[in-house]
Design a protein around this motif. Structure first.
Motif, PDB file in Angstrom:
ATOM      1  N   ALA A  82       0.837  -1.208   0.000  1.00  0.00           N
ATOM      2  CA  ALA A  82       0.000   0.000   0.000  1.00  0.00           C
ATOM      3  C   ALA A  82       0.870   1.255   0.000  1.00  0.00           C
ATOM      4  O   ALA A  82       1.933   1.289   0.616  1.00  0.00           O
ATOM      5  N   ALA A  83       0.405   2.269  -0.703  1.00  0.00           N
ATOM      6  CA  ALA A  83       1.115   3.545  -0.744  1.00  0.00           C
ATOM      7  C   ALA A  83       0.852   4.331   0.545  1.00  0.00           C
ATOM      8  O   ALA A  83      -0.276   4.345   1.048  1.00  0.00           O
ATOM      9  N   ASP A  85       0.698   7.526   1.037  1.00  0.00           N
ATOM     10  CA  ASP A  85      -0.289   8.611   0.914  1.00  0.00           C
ATOM     11  C   ASP A  85      -1.714   8.068   0.853  1.00  0.00           C
ATOM     12  O   ASP A  85      -2.648   8.703   1.337  1.00  0.00           O
ATOM     13  N   GLU A  86      -1.916   6.865   0.320  1.00  0.00           N
ATOM     14  CA  GLU A  86      -3.252   6.262   0.309  1.00  0.00           C
ATOM     15  C   GLU A  86      -3.656   5.901   1.732  1.00  0.00           C
ATOM     16  O   GLU A  86      -4.780   6.160   2.155  1.00  0.00           O
ATOM     17  N   ILE A  87      -2.741   5.323   2.486  1.00  0.00           N
ATOM     18  CA  ILE A  87      -3.029   4.966   3.880  1.00  0.00           C
ATOM     19  C   ILE A  87      -3.311   6.217   4.701  1.00  0.00           C
ATOM     20  O   ILE A  87      -4.285   6.270   5.450  1.00  0.00           O
ATOM     21  N   SER A  88      -2.480   7.239   4.549  1.00  0.00           N
ATOM     22  CA  SER A  88      -2.688   8.455   5.344  1.00  0.00           C
ATOM     23  C   SER A  88      -4.040   9.089   5.025  1.00  0.00           C
ATOM     24  O   SER A  88      -4.757   9.508   5.928  1.00  0.00           O
ATOM     25  N   ALA A  89      -4.411   9.131   3.748  1.00  0.00           N
ATOM     26  CA  ALA A  89      -5.708   9.710   3.371  1.00  0.00           C
ATOM     27  C   ALA A  89      -6.858   8.868   3.908  1.00  0.00           C
ATOM     28  O   ALA A  89      -7.841   9.398   4.426  1.00  0.00           O
ATOM     29  N   SER A  90      -6.736   7.540   3.830  1.00  0.00           N
ATOM     30  CA  SER A  90      -7.824   6.672   4.285  1.00  0.00           C
ATOM     31  C   SER A  90      -7.952   6.666   5.808  1.00  0.00           C
ATOM     32  O   SER A  90      -8.969   6.231   6.337  1.00  0.00           O
ATOM     33  N   SER A  96      -0.060  13.800   3.253  1.00  0.00           N
ATOM     34  CA  SER A  96       0.952  12.853   3.711  1.00  0.00           C
ATOM     35  C   SER A  96       2.019  13.562   4.549  1.00  0.00           C
ATOM     36  O   SER A  96       2.636  12.943   5.410  1.00  0.00           O
TER      37      SER A  96
END
Length: 109
Positions: A82-83, A85-90, A96
């Motif tokens: 997982a990226a 920035d995707e984790i931080s946004a979710s 990020s």
């Protein structure tokens, strides 16, 4: 003269604050305003913020940040592809960079 029973008030107080804490846990990725959480707990914003800090030993914002970071840390450790920035946004972080700052402050790296 009827004496007020403090135990029932204390139980009610804990139920309301725990409802708000559970809401944070269940909705951490959403935009959680003090107004919304105070409404969940059935208190005014000012009263809620003060009671929450006294009861849990941390501010509402610190609780939200901690819960978001715990979820993000778990995902970072378990979802190796997982990226960030995707984790931080979710997990409810606006960027990020904000996530990286908060993560370093919480975990030291």
């Amino acid at each position: 003269m009827h004496k007020h029973h403090p135990a029932s008030t204390d139980v009610e107080f804990r139920v309301h604050l725990n409802r708000a804490a559970d809401y944070i846990q269940d909705h951490f990725a959403e935009d959680l305003s003090l107004e919304k959480l105070a409404a969940v707990a059935h208190y005014s914003k000012y009263h809620f913020h003060r009671l929450f800090r006294e009861h849990f030993g941390e501010t509402v914002n610190n609780r939200i940040r901690r819960v978001r970071l715990e979820h993000a840390a778990y995902r970072l450790a378990t979802e190796l592809n997982a990226a960030v920035d995707e984790i931080s946004a979710s997990c409810g972080f606006s960027s990020s960079q904000n996530f990286a700052r908060a993560f370093k402050a919480q975990f030291g790296f």
